[in-house]
Design a protein around this motif. Structure first.
Motif, PDB file in Angstrom:
ATOM      1  N   GLU A  41       0.851  -1.198   0.000  1.00  0.00           N
ATOM      2  CA  GLU A  41       0.000   0.000   0.000  1.00  0.00           C
ATOM      3  C   GLU A  41       0.885   1.246   0.000  1.00  0.00           C
ATOM      4  OE1 GLU A  41      -3.823   1.150   2.487  1.00  0.00           O
ATOM      5  OE2 GLU A  41      -2.064   1.385   3.760  1.00  0.00           O
ATOM      6  N   ILE A  42       0.501   2.227  -0.796  1.00  0.00           N
ATOM      7  CA  ILE A  42       1.187   3.528  -0.770  1.00  0.00           C
ATOM      8  C   ILE A  42       0.165   4.515  -0.212  1.00  0.00           C
ATOM      9  CG2 ILE A  42       2.574   5.182  -2.103  1.00  0.00           C
ATOM     10  CD1 ILE A  42       3.509   2.335  -2.579  1.00  0.00           C
ATOM     11  N   GLY A  43       0.376   4.963   1.006  1.00  0.00           N
ATOM     12  CA  GLY A  43      -0.561   5.900   1.650  1.00  0.00           C
ATOM     13  C   GLY A  43      -1.351   5.235   2.766  1.00  0.00           C
ATOM     14  N   LEU A  44      -0.720   5.175   3.936  1.00  0.00           N
ATOM     15  CA  LEU A  44      -1.329   4.490   5.106  1.00  0.00           C
ATOM     16  C   LEU A  44      -2.372   5.370   5.796  1.00  0.00           C
ATOM     17  CD1 LEU A  44      -1.066   2.191   7.414  1.00  0.00           C
ATOM     18  CD2 LEU A  44       0.620   3.737   8.441  1.00  0.00           C
ATOM     19  N   PHE A  45      -2.043   6.662   5.946  1.00  0.00           N
ATOM     20  CA  PHE A  45      -2.843   7.610   6.748  1.00  0.00           C
ATOM     21  C   PHE A  45      -3.023   7.007   8.145  1.00  0.00           C
ATOM     22  CE2 PHE A  45      -7.062  10.115   7.200  1.00  0.00           C
ATOM     23  CZ  PHE A  45      -6.407  11.217   7.680  1.00  0.00           C
ATOM     24  N   THR A  46      -4.245   6.910   8.659  1.00  0.00           N
ATOM     25  CA  THR A  46      -4.407   6.363  10.009  1.00  0.00           C
ATOM     26  C   THR A  46      -4.665   4.849   9.999  1.00  0.00           C
ATOM     27  OG1 THR A  46      -6.734   7.031   9.961  1.00  0.00           O
ATOM     28  CG2 THR A  46      -5.185   8.544  11.033  1.00  0.00           C
ATOM     29  N   GLY A  47      -4.570   4.235   8.829  1.00  0.00           N
ATOM     30  CA  GLY A  47      -4.541   2.773   8.780  1.00  0.00           C
ATOM     31  C   GLY A  47      -5.835   2.076   8.411  1.00  0.00           C
ATOM     32  N   TYR A  48      -6.851   2.833   8.008  1.00  0.00           N
ATOM     33  CA  TYR A  48      -8.148   2.201   7.748  1.00  0.00           C
ATOM     34  C   TYR A  48      -8.085   1.158   6.621  1.00  0.00           C
ATOM     35  CZ  TYR A  48     -13.193   1.717   7.105  1.00  0.00           C
ATOM     36  OH  TYR A  48     -14.462   1.211   7.005  1.00  0.00           O
ATOM     37  N   SER A  49      -7.576   1.553   5.454  1.00  0.00           N
ATOM     38  CA  SER A  49      -7.550   0.607   4.333  1.00  0.00           C
ATOM     39  C   SER A  49      -6.577  -0.534   4.614  1.00  0.00           C
ATOM     40  CB  SER A  49      -7.181   1.324   3.030  1.00  0.00           C
ATOM     41  OG  SER A  49      -6.015   2.099   3.200  1.00  0.00           O
ATOM     42  N   GLU A  70       4.871  10.901  10.215  1.00  0.00           N
ATOM     43  CA  GLU A  70       5.068  10.135  11.451  1.00  0.00           C
ATOM     44  C   GLU A  70       3.830  10.182  12.355  1.00  0.00           C
ATOM     45  OE1 GLU A  70       7.279   8.011  12.947  1.00  0.00           O
ATOM     46  OE2 GLU A  70       5.941   8.127  14.671  1.00  0.00           O
ATOM     47  N   THR A  71       3.180  11.341  12.450  1.00  0.00           N
ATOM     48  CA  THR A  71       2.020  11.470  13.343  1.00  0.00           C
ATOM     49  C   THR A  71       0.894  10.540  12.899  1.00  0.00           C
ATOM     50  OG1 THR A  71       2.632  13.771  13.568  1.00  0.00           O
ATOM     51  CG2 THR A  71       0.483  13.176  14.414  1.00  0.00           C
ATOM     52  N   ARG A  72       0.649  10.504  11.603  1.00  0.00           N
ATOM     53  CA  ARG A  72      -0.408   9.633  11.082  1.00  0.00           C
ATOM     54  C   ARG A  72      -0.029   8.159  11.295  1.00  0.00           C
ATOM     55  NH1 ARG A  72      -1.154  13.273   5.591  1.00  0.00           N
ATOM     56  NH2 ARG A  72      -2.467  14.843   6.569  1.00  0.00           N
ATOM     57  N   ARG A  77      -0.402   2.862  14.045  1.00  0.00           N
ATOM     58  CA  ARG A  77       0.266   1.843  14.868  1.00  0.00           C
ATOM     59  C   ARG A  77      -0.566   1.502  16.093  1.00  0.00           C
ATOM     60  NH1 ARG A  77       5.037   4.710  14.714  1.00  0.00           N
ATOM     61  NH2 ARG A  77       6.052   4.060  12.788  1.00  0.00           N
ATOM     62  N   ASP A  78      -1.117   2.540  16.755  1.00  0.00           N
ATOM     63  CA  ASP A  78      -1.924   2.320  17.965  1.00  0.00           C
ATOM     64  C   ASP A  78      -3.140   1.458  17.670  1.00  0.00           C
ATOM     65  OD1 ASP A  78      -0.256   3.669  19.577  1.00  0.00           O
ATOM     66  OD2 ASP A  78      -1.448   5.524  19.660  1.00  0.00           O
ATOM     67  N   PHE A  79      -3.811   1.771  16.563  1.00  0.00           N
ATOM     68  CA  PHE A  79      -5.017   1.000  16.246  1.00  0.00           C
ATOM     69  C   PHE A  79      -4.666  -0.413  15.753  1.00  0.00           C
ATOM     70  CE2 PHE A  79      -7.181   5.046  16.597  1.00  0.00           C
ATOM     71  CZ  PHE A  79      -8.395   4.667  17.153  1.00  0.00           C
ATOM     72  N   LEU A  80      -3.569  -0.517  15.011  1.00  0.00           N
ATOM     73  CA  LEU A  80      -3.167  -1.845  14.520  1.00  0.00           C
ATOM     74  C   LEU A  80      -2.841  -2.777  15.685  1.00  0.00           C
ATOM     75  CD1 LEU A  80      -1.019  -0.722  11.456  1.00  0.00           C
ATOM     76  CD2 LEU A  80      -3.140  -2.051  11.348  1.00  0.00           C
TER      77      LEU A  80
END
Ligand SMILES: C[S@@+](CC[C@H](N)C(=O)[O-])C[C@H]1O[C@@H](n2cnc3c(N)ncnc32)[C@H](O)[C@@H]1O
Length: 189
Positions: A41-49, A70-72, A77-80
């Protein structure tokens, strides 16, 4: 995933970037149909996809996601960590073009969802990393309809990307009019 979507909407500027349930559902279905084991994946953002796709991977499956912010990535990381599927996701922090250079091929699927100006270059870097008969999926390829009358750089970049894929003999492609447009590019065998 519901909590992650809710958190993103409440706390993140640019929350509209999250793919959401419709495209998330499509991605899950594609991972399942391909019986994918390795996804890029290119573009993690907060990890939804990423989490949506990881849920469909086998226990020894792997999803590598590139993110520059890094903030995103920290939110993701927290949700994963809170999901039993989170361990399948490896985050590569930094500009995606740099991260891609260190990867070896054999991915079953690629999901492009980062800066639109980079789409053609990401596509060219990712296609060799995709296995034959693998699928590249690119989000936002209708770009709120602006591809019909491009005015800004991002509009022109998405339009150019769509034409680039359309003209590429290495793939069979289909632009789905789902949500903001989803381009499918199937790498020929
Ligand atoms: C549309 S969002 C991704 C949404 C995500 N797929 C989801 O479902 O929530 C695009 C992301 O790409 C990241 N990005 C932008 N330029 C990048 C680059 N050059 N390298 C890596 N990531 C980048 C942005 O920081 C942003 O988080």
């Amino acid at each position: 995933m519901q909590e992650l979507a809710h958190y993103t909407l409440e706390h993140c500027t640019d929350a509209q970037m999250v793919t959401g349930a419709l495209v998330g559902g499509l991605l899950k279905m594609v991972v399942r149909m391909l019986a994918a084991r390795r996804v890029l994946e290119i573009g993690l953002f907060t990890g939804y996809s990423a989490l949506a796709m990881a849920e469909e991977l086998p226990d020894d499956g792997e999803l590598i996601s590139c993110e520059i912010d890094e903030t995103r990535a920290a939110v993701a990381r927290d949700f994963l960590k809170r999901s039993r599927h989170g361990g399948k996701v490896r985050i590569m922090l930094g500009p995606a073009k740099q991260s891609l250079r260190g990867l070896t091929g054999g991915f079953d699927m690629v999901f492009l969802d980062a800066d639109k100006e980079g789409y053609i270059e990401y596509y060219e870097c990712c296609l060799p990393l995709l296995r034959r008969r693998g699928l590249l999926v690119a989000d936002n390829t209708l770009w709120s309809g602006r591809v019909l009358q491009p005015e800004q750089d991002a509009d022109r970049a998405v339009d150019a990307f769509n034409r680039h894929v359309q003209d590429d003999q290495r793939v069979d492609n289909l632009l789905l009019t789902v949500r903001d447009g989803v381009m499918l590019a199937f790498k020929r065998g």
